[in-house]
Design an enzyme around this catalytic site. Structure first.
Site, PDB file in Angstrom:
ATOM      1  N   TYR A  46      91.796 -62.988 -16.673  1.00 43.69           N
ATOM      2  CA  TYR A  46      90.941 -64.123 -16.334  1.00 43.69           C
ATOM      3  C   TYR A  46      91.552 -65.427 -16.864  1.00 43.69           C
ATOM      4  O   TYR A  46      92.004 -65.506 -18.011  1.00 43.69           O
ATOM      5  CB  TYR A  46      89.540 -63.946 -16.902  1.00 43.69           C
ATOM      6  CG  TYR A  46      88.724 -62.859 -16.238  1.00 43.69           C
ATOM      7  CD1 TYR A  46      89.123 -62.278 -15.043  1.00 43.69           C
ATOM      8  CD2 TYR A  46      87.541 -62.402 -16.811  1.00 43.69           C
ATOM      9  CE1 TYR A  46      88.380 -61.276 -14.430  1.00 43.69           C
ATOM     10  CE2 TYR A  46      86.785 -61.399 -16.206  1.00 43.69           C
ATOM     11  CZ  TYR A  46      87.213 -60.841 -15.020  1.00 43.69           C
ATOM     12  OH  TYR A  46      86.471 -59.849 -14.422  1.00 43.69           O
ATOM     13  N   SER A 200      79.972 -58.759  -8.636  1.00 46.44           N
ATOM     14  CA  SER A 200      79.515 -59.459  -7.426  1.00 46.44           C
ATOM     15  C   SER A 200      78.176 -58.909  -6.935  1.00 46.44           C
ATOM     16  O   SER A 200      78.028 -58.541  -5.774  1.00 46.44           O
ATOM     17  CB  SER A 200      80.564 -59.354  -6.312  1.00 46.44           C
ATOM     18  OG  SER A 200      80.291 -60.227  -5.247  1.00 46.44           O
ATOM     19  N   PRO A 201      77.163 -58.850  -7.822  1.00 44.15           N
ATOM     20  CA  PRO A 201      75.900 -58.215  -7.446  1.00 44.15           C
ATOM     21  C   PRO A 201      75.076 -58.978  -6.416  1.00 44.15           C
ATOM     22  O   PRO A 201      74.177 -58.394  -5.813  1.00 44.15           O
ATOM     23  CB  PRO A 201      75.150 -58.111  -8.780  1.00 44.15           C
ATOM     24  CG  PRO A 201      75.695 -59.240  -9.599  1.00 44.15           C
ATOM     25  CD  PRO A 201      77.143 -59.322  -9.223  1.00 44.15           C
ATOM     26  N   LEU A 202      75.361 -60.256  -6.198  1.00 42.61           N
ATOM     27  CA  LEU A 202      74.631 -61.012  -5.175  1.00 42.61           C
ATOM     28  C   LEU A 202      75.293 -60.892  -3.803  1.00 42.61           C
ATOM     29  O   LEU A 202      74.738 -61.354  -2.800  1.00 42.61           O
ATOM     30  CB  LEU A 202      74.506 -62.488  -5.569  1.00 42.61           C
ATOM     31  CG  LEU A 202      73.806 -62.770  -6.898  1.00 42.61           C
ATOM     32  CD1 LEU A 202      73.644 -64.270  -7.103  1.00 42.61           C
ATOM     33  CD2 LEU A 202      72.453 -62.072  -6.988  1.00 42.61           C
ATOM     34  N   GLY A 203      76.466 -60.260  -3.772  1.00 47.06           N
ATOM     35  CA  GLY A 203      77.138 -60.031  -2.500  1.00 47.06           C
ATOM     36  C   GLY A 203      77.425 -61.320  -1.756  1.00 47.06           C
ATOM     37  O   GLY A 203      77.727 -62.359  -2.343  1.00 47.06           O
ATOM     38  N   VAL A 205      75.230 -62.891   0.289  1.00 47.93           N
ATOM     39  CA  VAL A 205      73.976 -63.476   0.774  1.00 47.93           C
ATOM     40  C   VAL A 205      73.991 -65.003   0.701  1.00 47.93           C
ATOM     41  O   VAL A 205      73.493 -65.680   1.605  1.00 47.93           O
ATOM     42  CB  VAL A 205      72.772 -62.904  -0.004  1.00 47.93           C
ATOM     43  CG1 VAL A 205      71.489 -63.658   0.336  1.00 47.93           C
ATOM     44  CG2 VAL A 205      72.603 -61.419   0.309  1.00 47.93           C
ATOM     45  N   PHE A 206      74.559 -65.563  -0.369  1.00 48.56           N
ATOM     46  CA  PHE A 206      74.594 -67.018  -0.505  1.00 48.56           C
ATOM     47  C   PHE A 206      75.951 -67.609  -0.143  1.00 48.56           C
ATOM     48  O   PHE A 206      76.103 -68.826  -0.101  1.00 48.56           O
ATOM     49  CB  PHE A 206      74.219 -67.418  -1.934  1.00 48.56           C
ATOM     50  CG  PHE A 206      72.848 -66.953  -2.341  1.00 48.56           C
ATOM     51  CD1 PHE A 206      71.707 -67.445  -1.724  1.00 48.56           C
ATOM     52  CD2 PHE A 206      72.693 -65.999  -3.335  1.00 48.56           C
ATOM     53  CE1 PHE A 206      70.443 -67.010  -2.096  1.00 48.56           C
ATOM     54  CE2 PHE A 206      71.435 -65.553  -3.715  1.00 48.56           C
ATOM     55  CZ  PHE A 206      70.309 -66.060  -3.089  1.00 48.56           C
ATOM     56  N   GLU A 208      77.812 -66.600   2.731  1.00 50.75           N
ATOM     57  CA  GLU A 208      78.085 -66.554   4.163  1.00 50.75           C
ATOM     58  C   GLU A 208      76.825 -66.844   4.976  1.00 50.75           C
ATOM     59  O   GLU A 208      75.710 -66.554   4.533  1.00 50.75           O
ATOM     60  CB  GLU A 208      78.625 -65.174   4.556  1.00 50.75           C
ATOM     61  CG  GLU A 208      79.942 -64.809   3.883  1.00 50.75           C
ATOM     62  CD  GLU A 208      80.393 -63.408   4.247  1.00 50.75           C
ATOM     63  OE1 GLU A 208      79.745 -62.780   5.132  1.00 50.75           O
ATOM     64  OE2 GLU A 208      81.381 -62.925   3.657  1.00 50.75           O
TER      65      GLU A 208
END
Length: 287
Positions: A46, A200-203, A205-206, A208
């Protein structure tokens, strides 16, 4: 519970993201801890091998007791950057390299041990016996408490797990990327007592605007009032409902979003609502 229900991902804390100052990092650590997020997820690469050291300097000055937090780091990826003399991005899981990498992480993080060491990604050239030898040395020397992998398939987990205990597999998992729920990955982990963590648990959704994400937003619009929750909380609650006991790794540095995230652990989605959300993501009913 060895790790907090939600985990703070540090990938964007440094030069790969918000470039937080030492005082800002320390303040964010305290905010996480005060909201029940005590586990911090790192990887040596990182910030092109700089973020661990930035975090470590902030931790040293933070006044936080080492026993009150859990530190995770990953090794193995040989990243192309000015801080490493690599000709090509590749993986190294030799015994000497794993041990050297952990020593570097300990020095950078200003700690005497990692609560968890993960192999960052599987390599076609990894030798399970050599990995096991390294892990056994690191545990014997008190440099790591637990060992795990990241992005490993069931067969890869089995190959390594026959030689050394695997405690965790950190995988990509979200409402919009849930193949691990259908390809046997989560089943294998639950059967073998391997704890899942989800990056990346929110995928998407916000990130795309697609038919899929529009369906998801529409479905959430019908559930937000019922659960008095935001969309990101419902996304996390959907993951937390899974019986494998998944720990989402939340990558935001926004304090309010972190506070919202931990509140998701108190949401218990009703059975049919969980499936309504799944159907919205899939675009078709379950078989």
């Amino acid at each position: 519970m060895k790790y907090s229900r939600l985990i703070a991902g540090t990938m964007t804390w440094g030069s790969w993201g918000k470039q937080l100052s030492k005082s800002e990092m320390s303040d964010l650590m305290h905010h996480c801890i005060s909201n029940g997020i005590t586990t911090f997820d790192h990887a040596d690469i990182y910030g092109a091998y700089t973020t661990e050291a930035d975090f470590g300097e902030a931790f040293k000055d933070s006044g936080i007791n080492r026993e009150d937090i859990q530190l995770i780091s990953k090794c193995g990826i040989q990243y192309l950057c000015e801080n490493r003399n690599n000709k090509v991005k590749h993986y190294d899981y030799s015994k000497d390299y794993i041990i050297w990498s952990v020593d570097e992480s300990l020095k950078n993080l200003n700690t005497e041990y990692l609560d968890l060491l993960l192999l960052h990604r599987p390599s076609p050239l990894m030798i399970a016996e050599e990995i096991a030898d390294a892990v056994n040395v690191l545990k014997k020397d008190g440099k790591i408490k637990e060992f795990g992998v990241s992005n490993f398939t069931p067969s890869q987990m089995e190959m390594v797990g026959l030689r050394v205990d695997i405690d965790v597999n950190q995988i990509e998992f979200s409402l919009t990327q849930h193949t691990a729920m259908h390809d046997g990955t989560l089943d294998y982990m639950k059967t073998c007592g391997i704890k899942p963590m989800a990056w990346s648990p929110l995928g998407s959704v916000f990130r795309e605007d697609s038919e899929q994400t529009r369906r998801v937003h529409k479905q959430f619009g019908e559930l937000m009032d019922k659960y008095n929750a935001t969309e990101d909380q419902l996304l996390l609650a959907w993951i937390l409902k899974h019986p494998a006991g998944i720990h989402p790794v939340v990558g935001t540095t926004n304090k309010q979003r972190l506070t919202n995230a931990i509140a998701a652990s108190k949401i218990d989605l009703e059975l049919e609502d969980w499936f309504l959300i799944l159907v919205a993501a899939q675009g078709h009913k379950v078989p």
